[in-house]
Design a protein around this motif. Structure first.
Motif, PDB file in Angstrom:
ATOM      1  N   THR A  11       0.838  -1.203   0.000  1.00 43.15           N
ATOM      2  CA  THR A  11       0.000   0.000   0.000  1.00 43.15           C
ATOM      3  C   THR A  11       0.868   1.247   0.000  1.00 43.15           C
ATOM      4  O   THR A  11       0.613   2.192  -0.748  1.00 43.15           O
ATOM      5  CB  THR A  11      -0.932  -0.001   1.225  1.00 43.15           C
ATOM      6  OG1 THR A  11      -1.683  -1.213   1.233  1.00 43.15           O
ATOM      7  CG2 THR A  11      -1.871   1.175   1.202  1.00 43.15           C
ATOM      8  N   LEU A  43       1.129   3.845  -3.063  1.00 42.65           N
ATOM      9  CA  LEU A  43       0.787   5.251  -2.818  1.00 42.65           C
ATOM     10  C   LEU A  43       1.945   6.166  -3.199  1.00 42.65           C
ATOM     11  O   LEU A  43       1.745   7.219  -3.802  1.00 42.65           O
ATOM     12  CB  LEU A  43       0.397   5.453  -1.358  1.00 42.65           C
ATOM     13  CG  LEU A  43      -0.101   6.836  -0.977  1.00 42.65           C
ATOM     14  CD1 LEU A  43      -1.352   7.193  -1.769  1.00 42.65           C
ATOM     15  CD2 LEU A  43      -0.381   6.898   0.519  1.00 42.65           C
ATOM     16  N   PHE A  45      -1.332  -0.505  -5.024  1.00 42.52           N
ATOM     17  CA  PHE A  45      -1.955   0.169  -3.888  1.00 42.52           C
ATOM     18  C   PHE A  45      -3.229  -0.557  -3.456  1.00 42.52           C
ATOM     19  O   PHE A  45      -3.420  -0.839  -2.270  1.00 42.52           O
ATOM     20  CB  PHE A  45      -2.276   1.626  -4.244  1.00 42.52           C
ATOM     21  CG  PHE A  45      -3.101   2.318  -3.195  1.00 42.52           C
ATOM     22  CD1 PHE A  45      -2.509   2.786  -2.043  1.00 42.52           C
ATOM     23  CD2 PHE A  45      -4.460   2.479  -3.364  1.00 42.52           C
ATOM     24  CE1 PHE A  45      -3.270   3.413  -1.062  1.00 42.52           C
ATOM     25  CE2 PHE A  45      -5.228   3.102  -2.397  1.00 42.52           C
ATOM     26  CZ  PHE A  45      -4.629   3.575  -1.245  1.00 42.52           C
ATOM     27  N   TRP A  46      -4.114  -0.872  -4.407  1.00 45.28           N
ATOM     28  CA  TRP A  46      -5.381  -1.508  -4.044  1.00 45.28           C
ATOM     29  C   TRP A  46      -5.194  -2.938  -3.572  1.00 45.28           C
ATOM     30  O   TRP A  46      -5.939  -3.413  -2.716  1.00 45.28           O
ATOM     31  CB  TRP A  46      -6.382  -1.432  -5.197  1.00 45.28           C
ATOM     32  CG  TRP A  46      -6.967  -0.072  -5.292  1.00 45.28           C
ATOM     33  CD1 TRP A  46      -6.811   0.811  -6.314  1.00 45.28           C
ATOM     34  CD2 TRP A  46      -7.773   0.585  -4.306  1.00 45.28           C
ATOM     35  NE1 TRP A  46      -7.462   1.978  -6.021  1.00 45.28           N
ATOM     36  CE2 TRP A  46      -8.071   1.865  -4.795  1.00 45.28           C
ATOM     37  CE3 TRP A  46      -8.267   0.224  -3.056  1.00 45.28           C
ATOM     38  CZ2 TRP A  46      -8.842   2.780  -4.085  1.00 45.28           C
ATOM     39  CZ3 TRP A  46      -9.032   1.128  -2.344  1.00 45.28           C
ATOM     40  CH2 TRP A  46      -9.311   2.392  -2.860  1.00 45.28           C
ATOM     41  N   GLY A  80      -2.614  -4.008  -1.802  1.00 38.98           N
ATOM     42  CA  GLY A  80      -2.204  -3.843  -0.416  1.00 38.98           C
ATOM     43  C   GLY A  80      -3.340  -3.371   0.467  1.00 38.98           C
ATOM     44  O   GLY A  80      -3.498  -3.833   1.599  1.00 38.98           O
ATOM     45  N   ALA A  81      -4.152  -2.455  -0.040  1.00 35.75           N
ATOM     46  CA  ALA A  81      -5.296  -1.957   0.739  1.00 35.75           C
ATOM     47  C   ALA A  81      -6.305  -3.074   0.990  1.00 35.75           C
ATOM     48  O   ALA A  81      -6.839  -3.195   2.101  1.00 35.75           O
ATOM     49  CB  ALA A  81      -5.957  -0.796   0.007  1.00 35.75           C
TER      50      ALA A  81
END
Length: 71
Positions: free
Chosen positions: A4, A8, A48-49, A51-52
């Motif tokens: 994430t 980012l 990012f998504w 990891g999120a």
């Protein structure tokens, strides 16, 4: 969490240089620059998504584990 943060960071870097894209397109070719930017955004956004999603799933399992402990 690392995915994430890295995703980012890559997205922030992309938005930081978005104003330079036109100049790079003039220097190196429009298709090459915008294709590279699209790939960069796609990979960093997916990272990012991913990891999120993992963090959200982890938080949900911890939350459900805590609810079971109180019963």
């Amino acid at each position: 969490m690392i995915a994430t943060a890295v995703g980012l960071g890559l997205l922030i870097a992309a938005f930081a240089v978005i104003g330079k894209l036109a100049g790079w397109a003039n220097d190196y070719g429009t298709i090459l620059v915008y294709l590279a930017f699209f790939l960069w955004m796609s990979i960093s956004g997916r990272l990012f998504w991913w990891g999120a999603d993992k963090l959200i799933a982890l938080l949900r399992t911890k939350k459900s584990d805590n609810r079971g402990a109180h019963r």
